[in-house]
Design a protein around this motif. Structure first.
Motif, PDB file in Angstrom:
ATOM      1  N   GLY A  32       0.779  -1.234   0.000  1.00  0.00           N
ATOM      2  CA  GLY A  32       0.000   0.000   0.000  1.00  0.00           C
ATOM      3  C   GLY A  32       0.806   1.278   0.000  1.00  0.00           C
ATOM      4  N   ASP A  33       2.117   1.203   0.221  1.00  0.00           N
ATOM      5  CA  ASP A  33       2.944   2.410   0.223  1.00  0.00           C
ATOM      6  C   ASP A  33       2.924   3.075  -1.145  1.00  0.00           C
ATOM      7  OD1 ASP A  33       3.570   1.988   2.835  1.00  0.00           O
ATOM      8  OD2 ASP A  33       5.653   1.402   2.494  1.00  0.00           O
ATOM      9  N   MET A  55       8.011   1.970 -13.388  1.00  0.00           N
ATOM     10  CA  MET A  55       6.706   1.644 -12.810  1.00  0.00           C
ATOM     11  C   MET A  55       5.970   0.619 -13.689  1.00  0.00           C
ATOM     12  SD  MET A  55       6.564   3.375  -9.984  1.00  0.00           S
ATOM     13  CE  MET A  55       8.346   3.314  -9.849  1.00  0.00           C
ATOM     14  N   ARG A  56       6.118   0.772 -14.996  1.00  0.00           N
ATOM     15  CA  ARG A  56       5.487  -0.183 -15.917  1.00  0.00           C
ATOM     16  C   ARG A  56       6.060  -1.578 -15.721  1.00  0.00           C
ATOM     17  NH1 ARG A  56       6.465  -2.903 -20.222  1.00  0.00           N
ATOM     18  NH2 ARG A  56       8.592  -2.085 -20.384  1.00  0.00           N
ATOM     19  N   ILE A  57       7.386  -1.679 -15.620  1.00  0.00           N
ATOM     20  CA  ILE A  57       8.053  -2.969 -15.434  1.00  0.00           C
ATOM     21  C   ILE A  57       7.602  -3.620 -14.124  1.00  0.00           C
ATOM     22  CG2 ILE A  57      10.291  -4.081 -15.017  1.00  0.00           C
ATOM     23  CD1 ILE A  57      11.514  -1.890 -16.866  1.00  0.00           C
ATOM     24  N   LEU A  58       7.573  -2.839 -13.065  1.00  0.00           N
ATOM     25  CA  LEU A  58       7.182  -3.359 -11.753  1.00  0.00           C
ATOM     26  C   LEU A  58       5.707  -3.742 -11.722  1.00  0.00           C
ATOM     27  CD1 LEU A  58       9.166  -0.777  -9.612  1.00  0.00           C
ATOM     28  CD2 LEU A  58       9.624  -3.237  -9.708  1.00  0.00           C
ATOM     29  N   ASN A  59       4.905  -3.012 -12.486  1.00  0.00           N
ATOM     30  CA  ASN A  59       3.482  -3.349 -12.592  1.00  0.00           C
ATOM     31  C   ASN A  59       3.298  -4.685 -13.286  1.00  0.00           C
ATOM     32  OD1 ASN A  59       0.741  -3.194 -14.218  1.00  0.00           O
ATOM     33  ND2 ASN A  59       0.542  -1.802 -12.481  1.00  0.00           N
ATOM     34  N   GLU A  60       4.074  -4.919 -14.342  1.00  0.00           N
ATOM     35  CA  GLU A  60       4.002  -6.187 -15.071  1.00  0.00           C
ATOM     36  C   GLU A  60       4.402  -7.359 -14.179  1.00  0.00           C
ATOM     37  OE1 GLU A  60       6.359  -5.885 -18.579  1.00  0.00           O
ATOM     38  OE2 GLU A  60       4.839  -4.752 -19.702  1.00  0.00           O
ATOM     39  N   GLN A  61       5.299  -7.111 -13.241  1.00  0.00           N
ATOM     40  CA  GLN A  61       5.748  -8.161 -12.325  1.00  0.00           C
ATOM     41  C   GLN A  61       4.805  -8.337 -11.140  1.00  0.00           C
ATOM     42  OE1 GLN A  61       9.781  -6.950 -11.361  1.00  0.00           O
ATOM     43  NE2 GLN A  61      10.610  -7.916 -13.182  1.00  0.00           N
ATOM     44  N   GLY A  62       3.765  -7.517 -11.087  1.00  0.00           N
ATOM     45  CA  GLY A  62       2.790  -7.633 -10.018  1.00  0.00           C
ATOM     46  C   GLY A  62       3.261  -7.059  -8.692  1.00  0.00           C
ATOM     47  N   ILE A  63       4.328  -6.262  -8.726  1.00  0.00           N
ATOM     48  CA  ILE A  63       4.909  -5.732  -7.491  1.00  0.00           C
ATOM     49  C   ILE A  63       4.268  -4.405  -7.098  1.00  0.00           C
ATOM     50  CG2 ILE A  63       7.067  -4.946  -6.410  1.00  0.00           C
ATOM     51  CD1 ILE A  63       8.513  -6.874  -8.365  1.00  0.00           C
ATOM     52  N   ILE A  64       3.882  -3.603  -8.090  1.00  0.00           N
ATOM     53  CA  ILE A  64       3.151  -2.372  -7.812  1.00  0.00           C
ATOM     54  C   ILE A  64       1.887  -2.358  -8.661  1.00  0.00           C
ATOM     55  CG2 ILE A  64       5.320  -1.144  -7.362  1.00  0.00           C
ATOM     56  CD1 ILE A  64       4.677   0.445  -9.991  1.00  0.00           C
ATOM     57  N   SER A  65       0.966  -1.485  -8.293  1.00  0.00           N
ATOM     58  CA  SER A  65      -0.252  -1.308  -9.080  1.00  0.00           C
ATOM     59  C   SER A  65      -0.559   0.175  -9.170  1.00  0.00           C
ATOM     60  CB  SER A  65      -1.422  -2.080  -8.453  1.00  0.00           C
ATOM     61  OG  SER A  65      -1.644  -1.645  -7.127  1.00  0.00           O
ATOM     62  N   LYS A  70      -5.042   6.602  -6.109  1.00  0.00           N
ATOM     63  CA  LYS A  70      -3.824   6.463  -5.299  1.00  0.00           C
ATOM     64  C   LYS A  70      -2.531   6.604  -6.096  1.00  0.00           C
ATOM     65  CE  LYS A  70      -3.685   3.382  -2.056  1.00  0.00           C
ATOM     66  NZ  LYS A  70      -3.693   2.111  -1.315  1.00  0.00           N
ATOM     67  N   GLY A  71      -2.625   6.584  -7.415  1.00  0.00           N
ATOM     68  CA  GLY A  71      -1.417   6.607  -8.225  1.00  0.00           C
ATOM     69  C   GLY A  71      -0.703   5.272  -8.144  1.00  0.00           C
ATOM     70  N   ASN A  72       0.623   5.283  -8.232  1.00  0.00           N
ATOM     71  CA  ASN A  72       1.412   4.055  -8.105  1.00  0.00           C
ATOM     72  C   ASN A  72       1.600   3.712  -6.629  1.00  0.00           C
ATOM     73  OD1 ASN A  72       2.132   3.497 -10.938  1.00  0.00           O
ATOM     74  ND2 ASN A  72       3.246   5.441 -10.813  1.00  0.00           N
ATOM     75  N   HIS A  73       1.352   2.469  -6.285  1.00  0.00           N
ATOM     76  CA  HIS A  73       1.559   2.046  -4.907  1.00  0.00           C
ATOM     77  C   HIS A  73       1.953   0.579  -4.871  1.00  0.00           C
ATOM     78  CE1 HIS A  73      -2.681   1.136  -5.764  1.00  0.00           C
ATOM     79  NE2 HIS A  73      -2.559   0.160  -4.881  1.00  0.00           N
ATOM     80  N   VAL A  74       2.624   0.213  -3.814  1.00  0.00           N
ATOM     81  CA  VAL A  74       3.035  -1.176  -3.650  1.00  0.00           C
ATOM     82  C   VAL A  74       1.786  -2.043  -3.546  1.00  0.00           C
ATOM     83  CG1 VAL A  74       4.352  -2.784  -2.231  1.00  0.00           C
ATOM     84  CG2 VAL A  74       5.130  -0.429  -2.473  1.00  0.00           C
ATOM     85  N   VAL A  75       1.832  -3.189  -4.218  1.00  0.00           N
ATOM     86  CA  VAL A  75       0.654  -4.033  -4.336  1.00  0.00           C
ATOM     87  C   VAL A  75       0.093  -4.416  -2.962  1.00  0.00           C
ATOM     88  CG1 VAL A  75       1.968  -6.204  -4.407  1.00  0.00           C
ATOM     89  CG2 VAL A  75      -0.289  -6.074  -5.499  1.00  0.00           C
ATOM     90  N   GLN A 168       6.133 -10.001  -4.386  1.00  0.00           N
ATOM     91  CA  GLN A 168       4.745  -9.801  -3.953  1.00  0.00           C
ATOM     92  C   GLN A 168       4.545 -10.307  -2.530  1.00  0.00           C
ATOM     93  OE1 GLN A 168       1.821 -11.342  -6.816  1.00  0.00           O
ATOM     94  NE2 GLN A 168       3.265 -10.897  -8.456  1.00  0.00           N
ATOM     95  N   LEU A 169       5.114 -11.463  -2.228  1.00  0.00           N
ATOM     96  CA  LEU A 169       4.997 -12.020  -0.884  1.00  0.00           C
ATOM     97  C   LEU A 169       5.817 -11.220   0.121  1.00  0.00           C
ATOM     98  CD1 LEU A 169       5.180 -15.823  -1.750  1.00  0.00           C
ATOM     99  CD2 LEU A 169       3.160 -14.557  -0.980  1.00  0.00           C
ATOM    100  N   LEU A 170       6.944 -10.705  -0.347  1.00  0.00           N
ATOM    101  CA  LEU A 170       7.833  -9.986   0.561  1.00  0.00           C
ATOM    102  C   LEU A 170       7.199  -8.695   1.068  1.00  0.00           C
ATOM    103  CD1 LEU A 170      10.563 -10.468   1.799  1.00  0.00           C
ATOM    104  CD2 LEU A 170      11.604  -9.219  -0.106  1.00  0.00           C
TER     105      LEU A 170
END
Length: 232
Positions: A32-33, A55-65, A70-75, A168-170
């Motif tokens: 949520g950060d 942000m796009r790369i991290l979104n593809e990896q499911g790490i951020i959304s 809220k803009g970009n935030h940790v999943v 994602q789990l971390l």
């Protein structure tokens, strides 16, 4: 000695991706950060374009959304989603272990390399000046241990998916870093996996690995652990 490395990557977007992942590995980014593009671009004195690409790369990896509110935030994951991610990870990594053992891909050098990684979880703690460095150390070595096996198997696509699942789990476990375990116990857990791997006994290896994942589920979701399905 600095445990957390500087951000030297081949592109600016890679640098930002590494920065975000290192903050997750050190426990400083949690579910949520918010990730504010302007703050990141200012920190590295770069334009927003490579930050958006990261942000796009991290979104593809499911790490951020991303969401308009809220803009970009940790999943953020629900309990059911966390269990599902654990189940997917267990399934994919079990497939990798089966491939490694059936093809007898492990040699003595591999066992030594894996042992060195496991022992460093405990031995490296003395070089850590802060709790943040300790968390970073154990998480980095944890993913290094498993990634060693992922890469050894030649399962490129599985390895890519598993890396995203790991982060994602971390971010969930970062809510309470005690769920990560202590260096001594993590060393012992991984050394046990190595000893079972040496037997080349597939059922025993799968059982040992499943117990390893089960331990994480127990620490992360003690109330929902009964719903965890390793054979799904």
């Amino acid at each position: 000695m600095e445990i957390i490395p500087k951000y030297e990557k081949k592109s600016l977007s890679d640098m930002v991706v590494t920065y975000i992942k290192n903050r997750i590995l050190s426990g400083t980014l949690k579910s949520g950060d918010r990730l504010i593009e302007s703050e990141i671009s200012t920190k590295f004195n770069i334009s927003r374009a490579p930050v958006r690409e990261a942000m796009r790369i991290l979104n593809e990896q499911g790490i951020i959304s991303f969401s308009p509110r809220k803009g970009n935030h940790v999943v953020e994951l629900t309990s059911n989603e966390i269990l599902e991610v654990f189940e997917i990870r267990a399934s994919l990594e079990t497939q990798i272990l089966r491939k490694i053992l059936r093809n007898q891909m492990l040699v003595e050098e591999d066992f030594q390399n894996l042992t060195d990684i496991a022992l460093e979880m405990k031995n490296g703690e003395s070089r850590c000046a802060t709790n943040e460095e300790k968390v970073y150390l154990i998480n980095t070595l944890d993913i290094s241990f498993h990634n060693y096996l992922w890469q050894l198997s030649g399962s490129i696509k599985r390895a890519q998916i598993l890396e995203g699942l790991f982060y994602q789990l971390l971010v969930v476990m970062n809510e309470d870093v005690t769920s990560l375990g202590i260096p001594e116990s993590k060393t012992e857990e991984h050394l046990e996996i190595i000893e079972v791997l040496k037997t080349n006994n597939l059922p025993a290896v799968v059982k040992s690995f499943h117990q390893h994942i089960q331990n994480y589920v127990k620490e992360t979701l003690p109330e929902e652990e009964k719903n965890f399905c390793l054979d799904c």
